[in-house]
Structure formats: structure tokens, C-alpha cells
Scaffold this active site. Structure first.
Site, short mmCIF file in Angstrom:
data_model
loop_
_atom_site.label_atom_id
_atom_site.label_comp_id
_atom_site.label_asym_id
_atom_site.label_seq_id
_atom_site.Cartn_x
_atom_site.Cartn_y
_atom_site.Cartn_z
CG ASP A 296 10.70 0.07 2.34
OD1 ASP A 296 9.48 0.26 2.17
OD2 ASP A 296 11.18 -1.04 2.74
CB SER B 108 -5.14 -1.95 11.33
OG SER B 108 -5.88 -3.12 10.99
CB ILE C 234 -0.96 0.01 1.22
CG1 ILE C 234 -1.78 -1.30 1.29
CG2 ILE C 234 -1.92 1.19 1.13
CD1 ILE C 234 -2.62 -1.45 2.57
CG ASP D 102 15.18 0.08 11.31
OD1 ASP D 102 13.98 0.28 11.61
OD2 ASP D 102 15.87 -0.79 11.86
CB VAL D 103 10.50 3.77 10.79
CG1 VAL D 103 10.35 4.22 9.35
CG2 VAL D 103 9.78 2.45 11.04
CG ASN E 29 2.53 2.52 4.50
OD1 ASN E 29 1.39 2.08 4.48
ND2 ASN E 29 3.54 1.90 3.90
CE1 TYR F 28 -0.23 -4.57 11.53
CE2 TYR F 28 -2.53 -5.24 11.80
CZ TYR F 28 -1.55 -4.51 11.13
OH TYR F 28 -1.91 -3.72 10.06
CE LYS G 56 -0.16 -0.89 11.78
NZ LYS G 56 0.40 0.24 11.03
N PRO H 236 -7.00 1.09 7.23
CG PRO H 236 -5.02 0.83 6.00
CD PRO H 236 -5.52 1.15 7.38
#
Ligand SMILES: NC(=O)c1ccc[n+]([C@@H]2O[C@H](COP(=O)([O-])OP(=O)(O)OC[C@H]3O[C@@H](n4cnc5c(N)ncnc54)[C@H](O)[C@@H]3O)[C@@H](O)[C@H]2O)c1
Length: 261
Positions: free
Chosen positions: A44, A154, A25, A70-71, A97, A167, A171, A197
Site C-alpha cells: 500500500d 467494478s 475492501i 506504489d503500484v 485491488n 474510473y 475498470k 464489486p
């Protein structure tokens, strides 16, 4: 792909950073932002894929750069943000994202069988990552008195999802991060919003099992079809454009009407 009269795009003259913009996405956000006239910096872990996406944008007369980042690592973020400022002089839009999801895969397990290492990685990338990115980018937005931050949560947060506690928890934290930052940055002309999403067929080479899993989400939706990455960029362009300048701290659920807030 990219319109020739780019100044007519809704993001013309804007510079956007899209984390995790090389695949799935995030790639769709990157391509669409470029179509709308933005200069796009793709952050990324996967440098080769980020470069391939940037090259595709440039081949279609858009403007993009790839930054290995690397975030979850402040030093890596700092280097990449400095690269963008050297290249484009400013940052107007940030899309948080990147996540542990499918390219960097998560395991699915009952809540008491998720490993502590995976829980920690999930929180480091999905929660600390957006915070660190905001910390690095906000000074540049504050300087110009304008900015658009778009976090990615999410739809699963509103329903729960057996076997994904790490996860879904990560989120859910994005809702708090969004609302808190919206309060802190509103005075600087910076909006902070969130997209949630639904289950999206974003895998580049999906197995039959993944396709069946993504298709199974249809039944819960008002619009009963499989969600594709192209269903998301419209909401992101809205939140990145001045059309949403008086909207902050909000969540747009884009899932075909499965969750209705
Ligand atoms: N696909 C879905 O069903 C779905 C549903 C709800 C929310 N989301 C969210 O949407 C976003 C995109 O999802 P997707 O399906 O495209 O995921 P994906 O796994 O296909 O892509 C994630 C991208 O992030 C990058 N990345 C991972 N860890 C990173 C790190 N530490 N630093 C920098 N980059 C990193 C990956 O290389 C990849 O390019 C994620 O935040 C995900 O949680 C996805």
C-alpha cells in the site's frame, strides 16, 4: 479472528500479495486471507495503515507483512516483491485491488470536465498498476507452475456511471487485461480472474452524504441492502483457492444482483 488450526484454512501454506490491502475492501481481503491460513503481504501507499493491518493479523496469530509500494511505479513494485520473496520465499496469490477511489480520491465530474492529470493518474494506478504487478509477480508463479491472479474491476463497467468516466474506463480495461493474461498464463498453471464489486460502503469514516449515496444502490439490487466490504472476501477466497483451478478469464459480479450477466 484467525483460527488456531491454521493448516485447516482454505489458503493454508499459500502466500498472497494484496495491493491496496491497508484500507477498505483490500483490508477485508487481507484479514480474511490470513484467517484462511495464508501469509499476507500488504502492498500500500499508506505504510502506517498497512503496518496496522499486518499487526492486527499477527495479534490474531496470523502471518502478515506490510510493504510500502506504489503500484504505478515499477521500481517500487520490484523492491516490495523482493521483500516478499526474502520474507516468504514465494508468491502464490496476487490481488490487484489498489485503485484511485476513495482513500486516494477521485473527483466526480461530467466527462468533458475531468482533468487530463486525473485521467492520467487513474490509468497509471488502476490499469498500468495491475499490469506492472502481474509483470513482477508472474515469474515467481511460473517458476512453481501455479498461481492465482485476482483483478478487481467494478459493477459500474456494465452500467456506466455519469460523472466517473475516467474510473469506469479504467475498470473496463481490467476485463481485457484479465482475459488477455488468462490466455497468456494458462499454460503455466496460473489462473487470472476478476471480481466486480457493486457500490460498497468501504469508507472508514463515511459522511452522511456518502452513506446516503451507498444506500441508494439498494434499489437496483435483487438483494436490497447496503453492500459492505465483508461481502467481497468470500469470492476472493474462492478465486484464490484450488477450488477455482479450472476457471480463468472470468468475472464474478458481487453486487447483490444489480448487474446480471
Ligand atoms: N467501494 C466501492 O464501492 C467499489 C465498487 C466497485 C469496485 N471497487 C474497487 O475495489 C477496490 C477497493 O475499493 P475500496 O473502496 O476499498 O477503495 P479505497 O480507496 O478505500 O482503498 C484503496 C486502497 O488502495 C491504496 N492505494 C491507492 N493508490 C495506490 C497506489 N498507487 N499504490 C498502492 N496502493 C494504493 C489506498 O491507500 C487504499 O488502501 C478498488 O479497486 C475499487 O476500484 C470499489
Amino acid at each position: 479472528m484467525v483460527r488456531s488450526a491454521m493448516e485447516q484454512g482454505r489458503l493454508a501454506g499459500r502466500t498472497a500479495v494484496v495491493t491496496g490491502g491497508a484500507h477498505g475492501i483490500g483490508r477485508a481481503y487481507s484479514m480474511r486471507f490470513a484467517e484462511e491460513g495464508a501469509q499476507v503481504a500488504i502492498f500500500d501507499l499508506d505504510e502506517a495503515a498497512a503496518q496496522a493491518t499486518a499487526d492486527e493479523i499477527k495479534a490474531a496469530d496470523g502471518d502478515a507483512m506490510a510493504c510500502q509500494a506504489d503500484v504505478s511505479d515499477p521500481a517500487s513494485i520490484q523492491r516490495a516483491v523482493e521483500e516478499v520473496i526474502r520474507g516468504y520465499q514465494k508468491i502464490d496469490i496476487l490481488v490487484n485491488n489498489a485503485a484511485v477511489f476513495s482513500v486516494v480520491p477521485m473527483s466526480r465530474a461530467p466527462f468533458d470536465q475531468v482533468s487530463i492529470e486525473e485521467w492520467d493518474l487513474m490509468m497509471a494506478v488502476n490499469v498500468k498498476g495491475p499490469w506492472l504487478m502481474c509483470r513482477a509477480v508472474a515469474p515467481h508463479m511460473r517458476k512453481q507452475g501455479y498461481g492465482k491472479i485476482i483483478n478487481i474491476s467494478s459493477g459500474s463497467v456494465f452500467k456506466g456511471m455519469a460523472t466517473q468516466i475516467h474510473y469506469v474506463t479504467s475498470k473496463a480495461a481490467i476485463l481485457g487485461l484479465t482475459r488477455n493474461l488468462a490466455r497468456e498464463l494458462g499454460g503455466d498453471g496460473i489462473t487470472v480472474n476478476n471480481i466486480a464489486p457493486g457500490s460498497t460502503l468501504s469508507e472508514e469514516d463515511p459522511t452522511e452524504e456518502i452513506i446516503a449515496f451507498r444506500e441508494s444502490a439498494r434499489a437496483s439490487r435483487a438483494i436490497q441492502r447496503t453492500q459492505s466490504p465483508m461481502d467481497l472476501p468470500g469470492a476472493a477466497v474462492f478465486l484464490a483457492s484450488s477450488d477455482s483451478d479450472f476457471m480463468t478469464g472470468q468475472t464474478l459480479v458481487v453486487d447483490g444482483g444489480s448487474v446480471m450477466l
